[in-house]
Scaffold this active site. Structure first.
Site, PDB file in Angstrom:
ATOM      1  N   LYS A 128       0.819  -1.207   0.000  1.00 49.66           N
ATOM      2  CA  LYS A 128       0.000   0.000   0.000  1.00 49.66           C
ATOM      3  C   LYS A 128       0.865   1.275   0.000  1.00 49.66           C
ATOM      4  O   LYS A 128       0.424   2.321  -0.443  1.00 49.66           O
ATOM      5  CB  LYS A 128      -0.933   0.029   1.224  1.00 49.66           C
ATOM      6  CG  LYS A 128      -1.840  -1.180   1.382  1.00 49.66           C
ATOM      7  CD  LYS A 128      -2.865  -1.289   0.278  1.00 49.66           C
ATOM      8  CE  LYS A 128      -3.982  -2.260   0.607  1.00 49.66           C
ATOM      9  NZ  LYS A 128      -3.575  -3.665   0.737  1.00 49.66           N
TER      10      LYS A 128
HETATM   11  C1  LIG Z   1      -4.199  -4.795   0.246  1.00 51.43           C
HETATM   12  C2  LIG Z   1      -3.394  -6.015   0.186  1.00 51.43           C
HETATM   13  C3  LIG Z   1      -3.683  -7.027  -0.751  1.00 51.43           C
HETATM   14  C4  LIG Z   1      -4.855  -6.936  -1.697  1.00 51.43           C
HETATM   15  O1  LIG Z   1      -4.699  -5.916  -2.661  1.00 51.43           O
HETATM   16  P1  LIG Z   1      -5.968  -5.364  -3.443  1.00 51.43           P
HETATM   17  O2  LIG Z   1      -5.455  -4.222  -4.238  1.00 51.43           O
HETATM   18  O3  LIG Z   1      -6.952  -4.949  -2.412  1.00 51.43           O
HETATM   19  O4  LIG Z   1      -6.472  -6.479  -4.286  1.00 51.43           O
HETATM   20  C5  LIG Z   1      -2.851  -8.130  -0.801  1.00 51.43           C
HETATM   21  N1  LIG Z   1      -1.819  -8.262   0.059  1.00 51.43           N
HETATM   22  C6  LIG Z   1      -1.526  -7.317   0.972  1.00 51.43           C
HETATM   23  C7  LIG Z   1      -0.390  -7.544   1.897  1.00 51.43           C
HETATM   24  C8  LIG Z   1      -2.290  -6.162   1.061  1.00 51.43           C
HETATM   25  O5  LIG Z   1      -1.986  -5.231   1.971  1.00 51.43           O
END
Ligand SMILES: *Cc1c(COP(=O)(O)O)cnc(C)c1O
Length: 490
Positions: free
Chosen positions: A113
């Protein structure tokens, strides 16, 4: 360069410039913004392959955010992708066992993120200035664990912006929880809710479309926006690293320039994989995207049967950031594959019946999933083969990829998108490798992980268990709106 306009997924007469779409986050009718048409690269992959991450980011962002000047974009990019990341590569790709692993966890919160949330505050501030915004922006965020912390880090102490994060009190890992509840910054609020991620996300989305509340708060000098991946300002920066991954695969000799790769993405809200799909639309040579789910395999079922059905029990897994039954960004894909009026009907059906049908079973996105046992086995397998420790989310992707490969015989060179550092889920990761870690407490295990992986404990979480808790509010899932109302006063 072509000017890109954004339109709503449920009504194409809702339009916005890039900066307006970033400020608003979501359309007034609850739809999401998508580019009216996709830009194509104006440089060759060869030309891109000599660029730094920052320069590559500029080449991609300039095509989507066409009402930002070069100076503005370069300022945002250089402020975001700096020494906050623990490697100048920003998003390195490493070859382990039979796959290239794109490590997206080198930022301040050790999950992917950070890739988007370290730049979003700069994009938003720039967009606010550009549009003469005189209100204080309130970022409301629902999180399954990682978005919350990354958004808090990005927006803490940013003038003219407040941030409120809602997380499922019992649905995040101990490190994730501590990362959020120890957050500093007078403009931050962190609230646990008695409910799951979908409850939080649904409540937040409802607030965004509540016209009465918006009017009430506007009079008080506030305006809402979103840091969730429904915001186009989150998606676009994520397109960049798919180009980076491809370029690195070429440099490693895994593919020749122009040849196709496959990409597996551990998926929850469908934002990360959709950004990859955007890259393909722009010309990146990807044959198949494998959309990997954990036991909450709504997306697996959708891509295999054409039926999206959220009416099922919610599983709490060891990959909590993927414990999601309503994948918001899928709406954008639906619109790209059909049109606005069809999407509107599908979303109404999702709202009323919790399901809808659209047949994408023959497309270039395939669904796979991994059970908890398969996920644990994948962590052990990768450790035994390559001495490399996968986090639980990345392990879901690796296990899913291996299943896909076994089923189809598709041996196209493959990239696995790695979304978190194993340190975020230390205990589950270590227990997958050896049961002897079962009785040890979470924090003492960090030293063990350091020993067996040879990777140092990341600075942002070192000693986190000793930091003061600054947020301890827990509320019912039905009181999110009231909480927001009460807390926005000047
Ligand atoms: C948010 C997240 C995901 C999923 O990603 P999306 O964009 O919501 O599909 C997968 N792995 C981790 C560690 C995340 O923080």
């Amino acid at each position: 360069m072509k000017n890109i306009k954004y339109v709503g997924t449920r009504n194409k007469s809702i339009t916005a410039t890039a900066s307006e779409a970033i400020l608003k986050g979501i359309c007034d009718d609850g739809g999401l913004f998508i580019p009216e048409e996709f830009p194509v690269l104006d440089k060759s992959l060869e030309e891109l392959s000599t660029l730094s991450y920052q320069d590559l980011a500029y080449e991609v962002l300039k095509l989507f955010l066409t009402d930002f000047t070069e100076e503005e974009l370069r300022y945002c990019i250089n402020s975001a992708y700096d020494s906050k990341f623990d490697t100048p590569e920003i998003a390195p790709l490493v070859k382990k066992a039979d796959v290239g692993i794109l490590e997206l966890f080198h930022g301040r919160t050790i999950a992917f993120k950070d890739m988007a949330l370290s730049i979003l505050p700069y994009l938003m501030k720039t967009a606010a200035k550009k549009n003469g915004m005189d209100k204080e922006i309130v970022i409301l965020t629902a999180t399954s664990g990682d978005t919350g912390k990354a958004a808090l880090e990005g927006f803490a102490n940013v003038e003219g912006i407040r941030i409120m994060v809602f997380f499922p009190e019992d649905g995040v890992s101990p490190v994730q929880k501590l990362q959020m509840t120890t957050q500093e910054g007078a403009n931050t609020a962190v609230i646990g809710i008695k409910g799951n991620f979908d409850d939080a996300q649904t409540a937040v989305k409802t607030i965004f479309t509540d016209k009465e509340l918006a009017k009430d708060l506007e009079e008080k000098g506030f305006v809402f926006s979103s840091a969730n991946s429904i915001n186009i300002g989150r998606l676009v920066p994520q397109v960049v690293y798919y180009f980076k991954a491809y370029i690195e695969m070429v440099k490693l000799g895994e593919v020749k320039m122009g040849e196709e790769i496959n990409v597996t993405v551990p998926t929850g809200n469908f934002g990360n994989i959709l950004a990859g799909y955007f890259a393909k639309k722009m010309g990146l040579p990807v044959k198949t995207f494998i959309c990997a789910s954990n036991e909450n395999k709504v997306l697996y079922d959708f891509f295999n049967t054409g039926v999206y059905d959220k009416n099922r029990s919610f599983a709490v897994t060891t990959s909590p950031s993927m414990d999601i039954l309503i994948s918001s960004n899928l709406e954008r894909l639906l619109c790209m594959k059909s049109d606005q009026s069809a999407t509107k009907t599908l979303m109404e059906s999702l709202n009323k019946e919790g399901k809808y049908t659209l047949d994408l079973t023959k497309g270039d996105i395939k669904g796979e999933y991994a059970t908890e046992a398969e996920t644990a086995a994948a962590i052990k397998e990768m450790y035994e083969k390559a001495g490399y420790v996968l986090d639980t989310h990345t392990a879901v992707a690796y296990a899913s990829y291996e299943k896909y490969k076994a089923k189809t015989g598709d041996n196209t060179p493959a990239v696995i998108v790695s979304t978190a550092s194993p340190y975020k889920f230390t205990k589950d990761v270590l227990v997958s490798i050896d049961k002897k870690y079962e009785d040890k407490d979470f924090f003492s295990l960090m030293g063990e992980l350091e020993k067996i992986s040879g990777v140092e404990i990341p600075a942002p979480i070192k000693g986190i268990e000793n930091r003061p808790i600054l947020h301890n509010t827990v509320i019912e899932k039905d009181s999110i709106k009231d909480f927001v109302k009460e807390h926005l006063t000047k």
